[in-house]
Motif scaffolding. Structure first.
Motif, PDB file in Angstrom:
ATOM      1  N   PRO A  26      33.291 -22.166  50.905  1.00 28.45           N
ATOM      2  CA  PRO A  26      33.981 -21.203  50.046  1.00 28.45           C
ATOM      3  C   PRO A  26      33.111 -19.953  49.848  1.00 28.45           C
ATOM      4  CG  PRO A  26      33.969 -23.379  49.037  1.00 28.45           C
ATOM      5  CD  PRO A  26      33.046 -23.433  50.216  1.00 28.45           C
ATOM      6  N   VAL A  27      33.726 -18.779  49.963  1.00 30.22           N
ATOM      7  CA  VAL A  27      33.004 -17.516  49.812  1.00 30.22           C
ATOM      8  C   VAL A  27      33.700 -16.656  48.766  1.00 30.22           C
ATOM      9  CG1 VAL A  27      32.299 -15.379  50.954  1.00 30.22           C
ATOM     10  CG2 VAL A  27      32.201 -17.542  52.204  1.00 30.22           C
ATOM     11  N   MET A  28      32.913 -16.180  47.809  1.00 33.09           N
ATOM     12  CA  MET A  28      33.408 -15.272  46.789  1.00 33.09           C
ATOM     13  C   MET A  28      32.687 -13.940  46.964  1.00 33.09           C
ATOM     14  SD  MET A  28      33.272 -15.608  42.641  1.00 33.09           S
ATOM     15  CE  MET A  28      33.905 -17.258  42.753  1.00 33.09           C
ATOM     16  N   GLY A  46      38.760 -12.687  54.699  1.00 32.66           N
ATOM     17  CA  GLY A  46      38.459 -14.114  54.750  1.00 32.66           C
ATOM     18  C   GLY A  46      37.760 -14.664  53.524  1.00 32.66           C
ATOM     19  N   ALA A  47      37.555 -13.832  52.506  1.00 32.90           N
ATOM     20  CA  ALA A  47      36.941 -14.333  51.273  1.00 32.90           C
ATOM     21  C   ALA A  47      37.940 -15.225  50.543  1.00 32.90           C
ATOM     22  CB  ALA A  47      36.521 -13.170  50.370  1.00 32.90           C
ATOM     23  N   ASP A  48      37.430 -16.198  49.826  1.00 35.02           N
ATOM     24  CA  ASP A  48      38.292 -17.083  49.044  1.00 35.02           C
ATOM     25  C   ASP A  48      38.602 -16.486  47.675  1.00 35.02           C
ATOM     26  OD1 ASP A  48      38.506 -19.530  50.797  1.00 35.02           O
ATOM     27  OD2 ASP A  48      36.336 -19.274  50.701  1.00 35.02           O
ATOM     28  N   ASP A  49      37.729 -15.580  47.220  1.00 40.40           N
ATOM     29  CA  ASP A  49      37.941 -14.915  45.936  1.00 40.40           C
ATOM     30  C   ASP A  49      37.191 -13.590  45.966  1.00 40.40           C
ATOM     31  OD1 ASP A  49      38.765 -14.399  43.341  1.00 40.40           O
ATOM     32  OD2 ASP A  49      37.769 -16.134  42.456  1.00 40.40           O
ATOM     33  N   VAL A  64      33.811 -20.023  40.256  1.00 41.71           N
ATOM     34  CA  VAL A  64      33.038 -20.901  41.132  1.00 41.71           C
ATOM     35  C   VAL A  64      33.573 -22.325  41.020  1.00 41.71           C
ATOM     36  CG1 VAL A  64      30.774 -21.962  41.501  1.00 41.71           C
ATOM     37  CG2 VAL A  64      30.963 -19.477  41.219  1.00 41.71           C
ATOM     38  N   ASP A  65      33.827 -22.777  39.793  1.00 45.73           N
ATOM     39  CA  ASP A  65      34.401 -24.113  39.597  1.00 45.73           C
ATOM     40  C   ASP A  65      35.740 -24.244  40.312  1.00 45.73           C
ATOM     41  OD1 ASP A  65      32.279 -25.071  38.104  1.00 45.73           O
ATOM     42  OD2 ASP A  65      33.251 -24.707  36.154  1.00 45.73           O
ATOM     43  N   ALA A  66      36.571 -23.220  40.212  1.00 48.22           N
ATOM     44  CA  ALA A  66      37.877 -23.248  40.881  1.00 48.22           C
ATOM     45  C   ALA A  66      37.703 -23.355  42.397  1.00 48.22           C
ATOM     46  CB  ALA A  66      38.686 -22.009  40.523  1.00 48.22           C
ATOM     47  N   LEU A  68      35.144 -24.675  43.995  1.00 48.64           N
ATOM     48  CA  LEU A  68      34.643 -26.017  44.306  1.00 48.64           C
ATOM     49  C   LEU A  68      35.763 -27.052  44.270  1.00 48.64           C
ATOM     50  CD1 LEU A  68      31.226 -25.906  42.412  1.00 48.64           C
ATOM     51  CD2 LEU A  68      31.621 -25.788  44.885  1.00 48.64           C
ATOM     52  N   VAL A  69      36.671 -26.926  43.308  1.00 45.71           N
ATOM     53  CA  VAL A  69      37.823 -27.832  43.238  1.00 45.71           C
ATOM     54  C   VAL A  69      38.696 -27.646  44.472  1.00 45.71           C
ATOM     55  CG1 VAL A  69      39.979 -28.309  41.993  1.00 45.71           C
ATOM     56  CG2 VAL A  69      37.830 -28.066  40.732  1.00 45.71           C
ATOM     57  N   ARG A  70      38.943 -26.399  44.864  1.00 46.05           N
ATOM     58  CA  ARG A  70      39.746 -26.140  46.070  1.00 46.05           C
ATOM     59  C   ARG A  70      39.081 -26.736  47.301  1.00 46.05           C
ATOM     60  NH1 ARG A  70      40.630 -20.186  44.227  1.00 46.05           N
ATOM     61  NH2 ARG A  70      42.488 -20.436  42.958  1.00 46.05           N
ATOM     62  N   ALA A  71      37.767 -26.621  47.394  1.00 44.04           N
ATOM     63  CA  ALA A  71      37.047 -27.182  48.542  1.00 44.04           C
ATOM     64  C   ALA A  71      37.199 -28.697  48.565  1.00 44.04           C
ATOM     65  CB  ALA A  71      35.574 -26.784  48.497  1.00 44.04           C
ATOM     66  N   GLN A  72      37.109 -29.337  47.395  1.00 46.16           N
ATOM     67  CA  GLN A  72      37.290 -30.788  47.327  1.00 46.16           C
ATOM     68  C   GLN A  72      38.711 -31.185  47.732  1.00 46.16           C
ATOM     69  OE1 GLN A  72      36.135 -31.405  43.247  1.00 46.16           O
ATOM     70  NE2 GLN A  72      34.032 -31.959  43.800  1.00 46.16           N
ATOM     71  N   LEU A  73      39.688 -30.401  47.319  1.00 44.16           N
ATOM     72  CA  LEU A  73      41.072 -30.683  47.699  1.00 44.16           C
ATOM     73  C   LEU A  73      41.268 -30.534  49.198  1.00 44.16           C
ATOM     74  CD1 LEU A  73      43.045 -28.986  44.782  1.00 44.16           C
ATOM     75  CD2 LEU A  73      42.749 -31.439  45.215  1.00 44.16           C
TER      76      LEU A  73
END
Length: 177
Positions: A26-28, A46-49, A64-66, A68-73
């Motif tokens: 994930p890249v912000m 291509g950034a995630d946020d 950042v938490d959001a 990480l949750v998306r990456a886990q999903l």
């Protein structure tokens, strides 16, 4: 950060997305450039946020938490997809999965490959994989199923395929869902 001394954020993002080991990271992007156009540019690159400076530490942590949750999903989703591929691979029937508007083969189990003469399928469109279907209704039927989501099943429908170059054509009954 979009503005860095030797390489800007877009160049770094391109390098990350181009590296197979980092592609799913994930890249912000962080930037002082505000506005919808800047945000769209970052996300399209291509950034995630995309977060505009100044921002609070609370907002940064929440985003950042959001991510990480998306990456886990995504990991769970990939695990489920692999489980389905395993089931399809071992199924006692012919199964193929076509994706995208161009109807590109993403998956074909061994029974399907054997049924169509073990021709190369993965990554090819249905039109590339089966040029001999031109003039039959098969392309239209498969495209209609994709466009509408309505299944097609007919005990009387037949497609004529060449099992091998130069071989006699074979008739294959068709069902699409």
């Amino acid at each position: 950060d979009v503005m860095m001394p030797e390489m800007d954020g877009f160049q770094l993002l391109t390098a990350i997305r181009g590296d197979a080991g980092l592609r799913d990271l994930p890249v912000m992007m962080l930037s002082a450039r505000a506005g919808e156009e800047s945000r769209s540019e970052g996300l399209e690159a291509g950034a995630d946020d995309y977060l505009v400076k100044p921002f609070s530490s609370r907002e940064l942590l929440a985003r950042v938490d959001a991510q990480l949750v998306r990456a886990q999903l995504r990991v769970v989703e990939e695990h489920q997809a692999e489980r389905m591929r395993t089931i399809f691979r071992e199924a006692p029937v012919a199964i193929a999965i076509l994706t995208g508007p161009e109807l590109r083969f993403e998956f074909a189990n061994q029974r399907y490959a054997e049924m169509v003469g073990n021709r190369p399928l993965l990554g090819r469109t249905v039109r590339e994989a089966f040029p001999e279907l031109a003039g039959q209704d098969t392309y239209d039927i498969v495209e209609r199923v994709h466009a509408t989501g309505e299944p097609f099943a007919s005990p009387a429908y037949r497609s004529v395929l060449a099992r091998r170059p130069g071989a006699d054509p074979a008739t294959v009954a068709g069902h699409a869902r």
